[in-house]
Design an enzyme around this catalytic site. Structure first.
Site, PDB file in Angstrom:
ATOM      1  N   LYS A  49      18.097  59.437 -39.174  1.00 27.25           N
ATOM      2  CA  LYS A  49      18.593  61.026 -39.363  1.00 27.25           C
ATOM      3  C   LYS A  49      19.927  60.962 -40.389  1.00 27.25           C
ATOM      4  CE  LYS A  49      20.614  63.985 -36.115  1.00 27.25           C
ATOM      5  NZ  LYS A  49      20.728  64.926 -34.741  1.00 27.25           N
TER       6      LYS A  49
ATOM      7  N   ASP B 189      19.483  66.670 -40.842  1.00 26.58           N
ATOM      8  CA  ASP B 189      20.339  67.553 -39.943  1.00 26.58           C
ATOM      9  C   ASP B 189      21.431  68.124 -40.460  1.00 26.58           C
ATOM     10  OD1 ASP B 189      21.185  68.954 -37.901  1.00 26.58           O
ATOM     11  OD2 ASP B 189      21.869  67.192 -36.660  1.00 26.58           O
TER      12      ASP B 189
ATOM     13  N   LYS C  80      22.666  63.345 -42.004  1.00 20.98           N
ATOM     14  CA  LYS C  80      23.425  64.587 -42.215  1.00 20.98           C
ATOM     15  C   LYS C  80      23.333  65.149 -43.710  1.00 20.98           C
ATOM     16  CE  LYS C  80      24.626  64.792 -37.734  1.00 20.98           C
ATOM     17  NZ  LYS C  80      24.322  65.883 -36.616  1.00 20.98           N
TER      18      LYS C  80
ATOM     19  N   LYS D 146      19.288  68.686 -25.628  1.00 22.35           N
ATOM     20  CA  LYS D 146      20.609  68.027 -25.138  1.00 22.35           C
ATOM     21  C   LYS D 146      20.721  68.696 -23.904  1.00 22.35           C
ATOM     22  CE  LYS D 146      22.358  67.110 -30.060  1.00 22.35           C
ATOM     23  NZ  LYS D 146      23.221  67.770 -30.976  1.00 22.35           N
TER      24      LYS D 146
ATOM     25  N   SER E  35      21.670  58.442 -36.221  1.00 28.44           N
ATOM     26  CA  SER E  35      22.164  59.666 -36.714  1.00 28.44           C
ATOM     27  C   SER E  35      23.165  59.131 -37.600  1.00 28.44           C
ATOM     28  CB  SER E  35      22.707  60.609 -35.582  1.00 28.44           C
ATOM     29  OG  SER E  35      23.182  61.520 -36.509  1.00 28.44           O
TER      30      SER E  35
HETATM   31  O1  OSB Z   1      23.772  67.640 -34.415  1.00 26.63           O
HETATM   32  O2  OSB Z   1      22.869  66.099 -33.399  1.00 26.63           O
HETATM   33  C1  OSB Z   1      23.841  66.581 -33.826  1.00 26.63           C
HETATM   34  C2  OSB Z   1      26.887  64.483 -32.897  1.00 26.63           C
HETATM   35  C3  OSB Z   1      27.772  65.466 -32.404  1.00 26.63           C
HETATM   36  C4  OSB Z   1      27.474  66.718 -32.351  1.00 26.63           C
HETATM   37  C5  OSB Z   1      26.223  67.093 -33.106  1.00 26.63           C
HETATM   38  C6  OSB Z   1      25.063  66.045 -33.356  1.00 26.63           C
HETATM   39  C7  OSB Z   1      25.431  64.939 -33.261  1.00 26.63           C
HETATM   40  C8  OSB Z   1      24.732  63.876 -33.733  1.00 26.63           C
HETATM   41  C9  OSB Z   1      25.081  62.417 -33.159  1.00 26.63           C
HETATM   42  O3  OSB Z   1      23.976  63.952 -34.717  1.00 26.63           O
HETATM   43  C10 OSB Z   1      23.998  61.726 -32.497  1.00 26.63           C
HETATM   44  C11 OSB Z   1      24.457  60.692 -31.660  1.00 26.63           C
HETATM   45  O4  OSB Z   1      25.076  60.864 -30.492  1.00 26.63           O
HETATM   46  O5  OSB Z   1      24.304  59.532 -32.110  1.00 26.63           O
HETATM   47 MG    MG Z   2      21.539  68.399 -34.615  1.00 25.39          MG
END
Ligand code: OSB
Ligand code: MG
Length: 374
Positions: A164, A192, A166, A266, A138
């Protein structure tokens, strides 16, 4: 049957190697809330609360979770005769509304105690069948499309099975286009939005359809289902819900209203392993693929996520990056690693979560602690 005699709450601080930015803020250092569950014979199970420092992902924060565990959740668990860890989530739901991340920290640690007492890996106690789990990365918001494209290219070279990205309004189409021009055409890319858009952005979001993304995660409001159903009707790209899925019931709502085609599970967000497995099983029956999300966990939360992701319907790569992606040094041994094909091994040789907590280091990092005893 087992009993938890004492629950120790601790907060540690762990600086991230690099800041992680989303539409809702930047994270430089994780304030991590750990719980330690002790049985009367010295068995210890660890849990990690995934709530952030600010209420910018869910309404919970590490401070609300601390209070909820100390005043409401831990007192309900200590001294109780627990026949099986499945009992814990329903027991915590009774007259304690919300606080899923606080509940999950304790519930998941209790599953680890149960796995140790049964002498089996946590993965297998949960119903896991796989020996390795695929991982994606991510990538937080980057300063420019080129900077993002470089990061994506490097991640593919490291072996990550999907990227992924953002996005938020103003940093979306151009950024995704830059990634596609830097990587192989068959690379798996998703985005995302962490709830950054509204339904009136539908036409704009449909411009993402040209890229063949594997999914768009949580484009609309953090607690919304119905508007996602309207958007999914317009959009070709599959919608994956993250923030909105806080229970099995919300997963059922997503399927019933066709608000999404994929779920990011999660365990912290849904209240623990019990509901996470229930959502997994429901999605499997409904033909909805799931994958395991991440919340920038330390090696403890990561161990729990890897165990969960070994269940059979976790058919898409999870946000399960190795320790070195986040930390100079993790708090478990061995640290989490990923092979060149993007797989993380499921620990199967030891009872429990399969990694040892570096307790001396955790002690040194601890900034506050409290205890709840039977
Ligand atoms: O939206 O998936 C998310 C991290 C913190 C809060 C929300 C998200 C995320 C990530 C990181 O996308 C994913 C990871 O732990 O590598
Ligand atoms: Mg997310």
């Amino acid at each position: 049957m087992f009993v938890i005699q004492q629950i120790v709450l601790r907060e540690i601080r762990l600086p991230l190697k690099e800041p992680f930015e989303t539409t809702t803020g930047v994270e430089n250092e994780r304030r991590i809330f750990l719980v330690e569950l002790h049985d009367p014979n010295g068995v210890v199970g660890w849990g990690e609360c995934v709530a952030g420092a600010a209420p910018n992902y869910s309404p919970e924060t590490i401070d609300t979770a601390w209070m909820a565990v100390r005043d409401w959740i831990a007192p309900r668990v200590v001294g109780r005769e627990i026949r099986a860890p499945w009992e814990i989530h329903p027991a915590l739901e009774r007259n304690i509304r919300g606080h899923n991340m606080a509940k999950a920290a304790v519930e998941m640690a209790a599953w680890e105690v149960a796995a140790i007492l049964e002498g089996i890996p946590l993965s297998r106690l949960l119903g896991g069948t796989e020996t390795k789990v695929g991982t994606g990365i991510s990538l937080g918001l980057q300063p420019s499309p080129d900077a993002l494209a470089e990061r994506a290219k490097a991640a593919i070279a490291e072996g990550y099975q999907r990227i992924k990205v953002k996005i938020h309004p103003g940093s979306d189409i151009q950024y995704v286009r830059a990634v596609f021009s830097a990587v192989d055409a068959n690379a798996e890319i998703m985005v995302d939005a962490n709830g950054a858009y509204s339904l009136s952005d539908g036409d704009h979001l449909c411009k993402l359809d040209q890229f063949g993304l594997s999914m768009i995660e949580q484009p609309l409001g953090y607690d919304d289902v119905l508007r996602h159903a309207k958007l999914q009707k317009e959009m070709f790209t599959p919608i994956c819900l993250d923030e909105s899925i806080t229970s099995l019931q919300r997963a059922e709502d997503m399927v019933a209203t066709k608000a999404g085609k994929i779920i990011n599970i999660k365990p912290g967000r849904v209240g623990g392993f019990g509901p996470a497995v229930a959502i997994h099983d429901f999605c499997q029956e409904e033909g909805v693929p799931v994958w395991c999300g991440g919340m920038l966990e330390s090696g403890i939360g990561r161990a729990h996520n890897v165990a969960l992701a070994s269940l059979p319907n976790f058919t898409m790569p999870g946000d399960l990056s190795p320790s070195a992606r986040y930390w100079d040094q993790d708090i478990v041994t061995p640290e989490w690693t990923m092979d060149e094909k993007g797989f993380v091994q499921v620990p199967l040789t030891k009872p429990g979560m399969g990694v040892a907590v570096d307790t001396a280091r955790v002690d040194a990092l601890t900034v506050r602690t409290e205890k709840v005893s039977a």
